[in-house]
Design an enzyme around this catalytic site. Structure first.
Site, short mmCIF file in Angstrom:
data_model
loop_
_atom_site.label_atom_id
_atom_site.label_comp_id
_atom_site.label_asym_id
_atom_site.label_seq_id
_atom_site.Cartn_x
_atom_site.Cartn_y
_atom_site.Cartn_z
CB SER A 132 -0.78 -0.05 1.23
OG SER A 132 -1.37 1.15 1.53
CE1 TYR A 156 -3.80 -2.14 5.69
CE2 TYR A 156 -3.46 0.24 5.01
CZ TYR A 156 -3.71 -0.91 4.68
OH TYR A 156 -3.59 -1.28 3.10
CE LYS A 160 -1.43 -4.04 3.44
NZ LYS A 160 -1.76 -5.64 2.86
#
Length: 349
Positions: A132, A156, A160
């Site tokens: 991402s 989050y 990643k």
């Protein structure tokens, strides 16, 4: 670009991006075994996928499975040889990750460790990873290149980034691993048929599903966070990419991974290279739907970037891929899905 004879394992295969990617894999000749734990998806998605796959549907298999379920993963890998894994599965809401960091680290990071252990045990060391643009945090300059500093600012985003770090370590330790990190920007749109699209569980975290719900009359208005940014219309700018373009990007990534013995661990941005403001997106959706999208201008949200869009040269050079759909297409296809299935996969048949 053919994947004929190749067997691809897809985690999170009933999710928004996963489901569209599986269909494109089938179009390019692959056989696909997909798993999903149903935490953010619906079993009915598979029925829609089979309908769209037509005579290729028999080359697609689904197993309900969590990436933390090592026993079931092992059983699947013992029965089949996989040429490559596309790893989508993971929790993905930035705000929720702040409230539930432990759940995010366990599911996204620990689950990936388990998946990698199973892959290694069965000598499948090719992976395309759903990363991402959140790994870049608040970028210092745009467009964002793959060499930009990595500085995720949410749990989050860190899950990643930590996964990326693990893949880099793995590729250094064992040259047989080939891992492509696809850092994509803001996926929107739907299958052009309107038969497959995004169905967020609960209140949408992203702009497009919220716009859609306002246009359908399911929500009263959209809050536009900030109209005093140094942009042409004062609202924040993002790089929106059609989910079908993204799906084609994953197919190109699988082909590249299988054809490149010395790939190691390589990051590639997937975006359009163009920015669209919040107000521009609202206008485009109004044009596509013929509906008024009521909105109110409110204060900025802390931590929001002014403008974010991708540098796309690496994807064009290494994958031979570039986006082909524009924002008008994205909105048209999103509305085809929304008007046909206003409650998403809970719309009565």
């Amino acid at each position: 670009m053919s994947l004929a004879g190749k067997n691809i394992f897809v985690t999170g295969g009933l999710g928004f991006i996963g489901s569209h990617t599986v269909l494109v894999l089938l179009e390019h000749g692959a056989t696909v075994h997909l798993i999903d734990n149903m935490a953010n998806s619906f079993e009915r998605v598979f029925e829609h996928m089979k309908k769209l796959a037509g005579d290729k549907a028999d080359k697609m298999k689904f197993t309900k499975c969590d990436i933390n379920d090592k026993e079931t993963l092992t059983t699947i890998f013992e029965k089949e040889h996989f040429d490559c894994v596309i790893h989508f599965a993971g929790y993905k809401a930035v705000g929720e990750s702040v409230d539930k960091p432990l759940e995010y680290y366990h599911n996204n990071f620990v689950g990936t460790v388990i998946l990698l252990e199973v892959m290694r045990a069965h000598k499948c060391k090719n992976m395309v990873f759903s990363s991402s643009c959140t790994v870049y945090g608040m970028p210092d300059e745009v467009p964002i290149t793959e060499s930009a500093p990595l500085k995720a600012i949410s749990p989050y985003g860190r899950t990643k980034l930590f996964q990326e770090d693990m893949f880099r370590d793995l590729a250094v330790s064992d040259k047989d691993w080939r891992i492509l990190l696809l850092r994509y920007f803001n996926p929107i749109g739907a299958h052009p048929s309107g038969e497959l699209g995004e169905h967020p569980v609960g209140i949408p975290n992203n702009l497009m599903p919220y716009i859609q719900q306002v246009a359908l009359g399911q929500r009263e208005f959209l809050r536009v966070f900030g109209n005093d940014y140094p942009t042409p219309d004062g609202t924040a700018i993002r790089d929106y990419i059609h989910v079908m373009d993204l799906a084609e990007g994953h197919v190109s990534a699988v082909v590249k991974t299988l054809a490149t013995p010395d790939l190691g661990c390589t990051p590639i941005n997937l975006g359009t290279g163009k920015g669209t403001s919040v107000l521009e997106m609202i206008k485009a959706f109004e044009n596509a739907s013929g509906k008024k999208v009521e909105h109110k201008l409110v204060d900025r949200r802390p931590g929001d970037s002014v403008a974010v869009w991708a540098a796309t040269e690496t994807a064009e050079e290494k994958l031979g891929w570039k986006s082909k759909y524009d924002v008008d297409d994205m909105c048209k296809h999103q509305w085809a899905w929304a008007s046909k299935y206003p409650q998403g996969y809970e719309t009565p048949l």
